[in-house]
Enzyme design. Structure first.
Site, short mmCIF file in Angstrom:
data_model
loop_
_atom_site.label_atom_id
_atom_site.label_comp_id
_atom_site.label_asym_id
_atom_site.label_seq_id
_atom_site.Cartn_x
_atom_site.Cartn_y
_atom_site.Cartn_z
N HIS B 73 0.84 -1.28 0.05
CA HIS B 73 0.05 0.04 -0.12
C HIS B 73 1.00 1.41 -0.03
O HIS B 73 2.08 1.18 0.42
CB HIS B 73 -1.09 0.10 1.33
CG HIS B 73 -2.06 -0.97 0.91
ND1 HIS B 73 -3.06 -0.78 0.19
CD2 HIS B 73 -2.09 -2.20 1.45
CE1 HIS B 73 -3.87 -1.80 0.31
NE2 HIS B 73 -3.43 -2.73 1.04
N ILE B 358 -3.09 -8.67 12.55
CA ILE B 358 -2.36 -8.24 11.43
C ILE B 358 -3.43 -8.27 10.02
O ILE B 358 -3.07 -9.34 9.55
CB ILE B 358 -1.12 -8.77 11.03
CG1 ILE B 358 -0.28 -8.74 12.53
CG2 ILE B 358 -0.18 -8.00 10.29
CD1 ILE B 358 0.16 -7.56 12.98
N CYS B 423 4.87 -26.81 -17.91
CA CYS B 423 3.40 -25.77 -17.63
C CYS B 423 3.25 -25.39 -18.98
O CYS B 423 4.05 -24.26 -19.41
CB CYS B 423 3.46 -25.07 -16.50
SG CYS B 423 2.23 -23.90 -16.62
#
Lengths: 425, 506
Positions: B73, B358, B423
């Site tokens: 953030h 948290i 993959c």
């Protein structure tokens, strides 16, 4: 195992084929027969043959070979044919990219990463299965929710089982085949749940895989919740209303340790996207002309990478077309131009190819959106001055329609666009 | 196959097996291997300490951290008067160095908090002044035109936005793996699949009873996330109420890569940051999370209602996003404490320290939390002598597909493990899978979250069998013993050839 790996790769190939299933092997054979000298098929598995190798049931080849074969038998035949005609088949390898100059970047267990040159390329990477996330089944995310094809691989190639008590969501053919296969392995298949009011697989599979084994098929029913922390413990299923919305008040729990998802296939176009080919938003495969050529000159495509087929026999037919033109293109002969665009109209999901020529015979593959009895396939020009109808008894989304279109049918047609509708009679 | 394991071990790629008994006294036992526990563990390995990290799951980061949105953030969202408000901006500034040291992906892609109506403007102004007061750099109000030029796929109805260039994205699980691996390389005793059963204090020494034996330590750090209330109760510490709050997230097909390039926040309400559009570090778009309180700390279910909420909310400002593109859905649980702030500090039980509650912006704050906890331990009397052999870095993993063609050719020539594609959706080579196993992946999810194999469009349809074969070979276990994520999450069972075989597997 039919083994045939080329000891070394040549610097230049006439045609390189990405994907060694029935589409790729068929295209390679056709390219050789059309006169291409050096043809290479690249396949990612240890042995070429594609998904057929895990389809150990019979029912393949009735059209193409005029006899009933198992998947591995069909794959073995097309592989042998290709090899006998001098096709190089490189298995345990992967086509990483087709560069704008048609050089192809390969990764191979034997040869490492190499660039090879190709005069033409065929894309035949097949399809992948839609997953649980594609339909956002709510609930927990334990182990034990898997696609029917992965379960098929576990059982038929790895020799183990996906669980002991299995529910199947979706009545796609692979799910139906697995319902029978698992039953024969001693696994309890508690039922097949289909959102639509009709089954999504071939009728013969409904009969031979479900009815013959007393496995219930619940139409207009879907899974609304997956339960279980570490492993699936049960699923909640509910009938759906006319708008396909689950009616939760009528939901019931189905104890099981496994949920197989058999909700359709999507063409595998990682490579096509990387090459910036034009894709059809409905098929999710490349847009192709009547020679199965994509939006890039000299790059052709066939099989499930273009659109999903029900029967491998039709894949082989399409591969023959793509491979022949790829072989000719490698020798400098361009496919003739198409003069008519083809578009899907009422009750038609899509049609392939996306264009054709009024001068030649074509097979147009199409799929309806909803079932219809006593219907008619109509080809019409955009101004409505030309229409031609072909009667059909009944049509199902699960059964691809092959429509022969030729100069005679179109003799009164003038214009550059044709629309295909499937209408009630 | 034992040779393969031995060679991995000799290269230091496999954690040493934990000794059965550990007579010596540990300095610190950390309970919980989420991003907070891992960040603390790594910070503590800078000192001459005996540290053990206990994780009940089969891998670090497999609880709340795994389902985190992955946003670092900007620093301006939380109230500066709260504990989390201070740690948010402090933590934000630590991520560049951490990513550089450990080699995980971190990009400051910036964020926009958007206004759709005049009423939203004062909220944005308030965020701006709050951020500036904290010292958050680069905050700027953007006009509608500016927003359109920068993010043309957002709604034309947006009238303004607050731009925060400090916002970044990481893969939260990757951060956990790297922090833990670095700590292990610097001496951390990491014990996964180890549950704490009891805690008792006698003569200043804590006895930690676990499913793998009893440990003795001077300090116990409670970083157990959703279960930190239970751990506090075991320790006899004052009650700590944790309220799980679920967030559902929906990951979209990578064909939408570049559709939106910054994290997009709707105008926040007093209770929530809202439902976001997040361009993940790997370039896929993710939408979510919802925020609903649940009772069960193990309830990770997604719902039709959650999906509807996410998409209807996001489509108000990002009309090009639709449920058709969903390739994966998941839910995570925030561990919210009473008062919705972080609970960090010593308790009345000497040596037992809580790092609890948290929730967002916990990932952002984690490196700052780790520093604060080191300070707390020092204050509580733990001697901190720096080690002179602390190695901050990790060997960089290979990302085959991001190499140049020349480098790919060279690598494949030198190392045959890079000659097979495992993959097909995310283009992960066998070499990368083997590297992940060497670095501690023991399950399909362990591979998936380390390499992305299985995370793409086909969700493992192609690679799962390959990964299972490699796990079975490298870990020297039967194919059918490979699990999705440890415990009872089995994937396949042997054929039911006889009653005995079936019974033996039950």
């Amino acid at each position: 195992m039919i083994s045939s790996k080329p000891a070394h790769l040549q610097g230049v190939y006439d045609v390189v084929v990405a994907g060694g299933g029935p589409a790729g092997l068929g295209a390679a054979l056709a390219a050789r027969e059309a006169g291409a000298e050096r043809v290479l098929v690249v396949d990612r598995e240890k042995e070429a043959g594609g998904i057929l190798l895990q389809c150990i049931h019979a029912g393949f080849g009735l059209h193409h070979f005029k006899e009933e074969l198992t998947g591995p038998e069909y794959a073995g035949r097309v592989l042998r044919e290709a090899l006998e005609h001098g096709v190089d088949v490189l298995s345990d390898a992967y086509a990483l990219d087709v560069l704008p100059d048609k050089r192809i970047k390969l990764m191979s267990a034997e040869h490492g990463v190499t660039l090879i040159e190709a005069r033409a390329a065929v894309l035949s990477m097949g399809a992948r299965e839609r997953t649980r996330a594609a339909i956002r089944i709510p609930g927990a995310r334990p182990a034990g929710v898997l696609t029917a094809g992965f379960a098929q691989r576990l059982v038929n190639l790895q020799g183990c089982l996906p669980g002991r008590r299995v529910a199947i969501l979706g009545s796609g053919d692979i799910g139906l085949i697995m319902a029978r296969r698992l039953t024969l392995e001693g696994v309890e298949v508690v039922g097949v749940f289909e959102l639509m009011p009709y089954a999504n697989g071939l009728n013969r599979n409904i009969v031979q895989c479900l009815r013959d084994f007393d496995i219930p098929l619940h139409l207009s029913t879907t899974v609304v919740q997956v339960h279980g922390r570490e492993r699936v413990e049960k699923v909640t299923v509910a009938p759906v209303d006319d708008h396909l919305k689950p009616v939760l008040s009528k939901a019931w729990d189905v104890p099981c340790d496994t949920l197989l998802v058999s909700i359709g296939l999507i063409p595998e176009n990682e490579l096509s996207r990387q090459m910036n080919l034009r894709l059809d938003p409905v098929t999710n495969g490349p847009v192709v002309n009547s020679a199965m050529e994509t939006s890039r000159d000299g790059v052709f495509a066939c099989g499930n990478v273009v659109h999903i087929h029900d029967l491998v026999d039709f894949v082989s037919a399409e591969a023959g077309l793509a491979g022949r033109w790829a072989g000719l293109a490698a020798q400098g002969r361009r496919p003739p131009e198409d003069n008519v665009r083809l578009s899907a109209g009422e009750n038609v999901g899509y049609c392939v190819p996306h264009s054709l020529s009024t001068e030649r015979e074509h097979t147009v593959y199409l799929r309806v959106r909803k079932p219809m009895e006593q219907s008619v396939i109509r080809l019409s020009s955009s101004d409505g001055r030309f229409t031609v109808d072909k009667k059909v008894r009944y049509v199902f989304p699960a059964e691809m329609i092959n429509l022969k279109v030729g100069p005679r049918m179109l003799q009164n047609f003038h214009g550059d666009a044709l629309r295909i509708d499937v209408l009630p009679r | 196959m034992l040779c393969a394991r031995r060679s991995l071990r000799s290269r230091g790629l496999v954690a040493r097996p934990a000794p059965v008994t550990m007579p010596e006294l540990l300095d610190v036992v950390i309970i919980g291997g989420g991003v907070v526990g891992c960040a603390i563990a790594r910070e503590l390995t800078r000192y001459r300490l005996r540290v053990c990290l206990l994780e009940k799951e089969c891998d670090v980061g497999f609880g709340t951290s795994k389902a985190n949105s992955g946003i670092i953030h900007g620093g301006h969202h939380s109230d500066p008067r709260s504990v989390k408000g201070g740690l948010e901006w402090e933590g934000n500034q630590l991520w560049d160095a951490l990513a550089a040291d450990l080699g995980f992906g971190f990009k400051r892609i910036g964020e926009l908090t958007i206004a759709l109506s005049e009423a939203d403007l004062p909220v944005l102004e308030n965020l701006l002044s709050r951020g500036r007061a904290k010292g958050v750099t680069g905050l700027e109000m953007w006009t509608a035109e500016h927003v359109r030029a920068a993010e043309p796929n957002l709604s034309q109805d947006i009238i303004a936005a607050l731009h925060a260039p400090t916002t970044g994205v990481v893969n939260p699980y990757e951060a956990c793996f790297c922090l833990a691996e670095s700590a292990v390389r610097n001496g951390l005793d990491l014990r996964t699949e180890t549950t704490v059963l009891g805690l008792s204090l006698a003569d200043g020494i804590w006895a930690v009873d676990t499913s793998g034996g009893t440990l003795h330590t001077r300090f116990v750090l409670n970083a157990a996330g959703l279960f930190s209330g239970d751990i506090a109760a075991l320790a006899g510490a004052p009650a700590l109420a944790i309220h799980p709050r679920k967030g559902e997230e929906y990951l979209l097909d990578k064909r939408l890569q570049g559709h939106i390039t910054r994290v997009i926040f709707p105008c926040p309400s007093p209770v929530s940051k809202g439902i976001l559009v997040i361009p993940t570090y790997d370039g896929t778009l993710m939408v979510g999370p919802t925020a609903h309180s649940v009772e069960d700390p193990l309830d990770l279910t997604t719902s039709a209602a959650g999906s509807d909420e996410v998409f209807s909310s996001v489509q108000r400002f990002a009309p090009g996003i639709c449920p058709r593109d969903v390739i994966a859905q998941f839910a995570g649980l925030r561990a919210a404490a009473d008062g919705d702030d972080f609970v960090i500090g010593p308790t009345s039980q000497k040596g037992f320290i809580n790092i609890a509650g948290i929730q967002s912006p916990g990932l952002t704050a984690a490196p700052a939390i780790a520093l604060r906890v080191v300070g707390l331990l020092r204050d509580e009397g733990l001697g901190l002598a720096p080690r002179d052999d602390f190695a901050p870095g990790l060997p960089a993993p290979v990302h085959f597909m991001s190499l140049s063609t020349e480098a790919q050719i060279e690598l494949a020539e030198r190392d045959p493990r890079y000659r097979r594609m495992s993959c097909r959706c995310e283009f992960i080579t066998e070499g990368e899978i083997l590297d992940a196993i060497g670095r501690g992946a023991k399950t399909l999810d362990g591979i998936k979250f380390r390499t992305r194999a299985g995370m793409g469009r086909c969700q493992g349809g192609f690679c799962a069998a390959r990964c299972m074969e490699l796990l079975a070979r490298e870990l020297d276990i039967p194919f059918t013993d490979v699990t999705k994520r440890g415990g009872g999450s089995w994937v396949a069972i042997p054929r039911l050839t006889g009653v005995a075989q079936e019974a033996s597997h039950d």
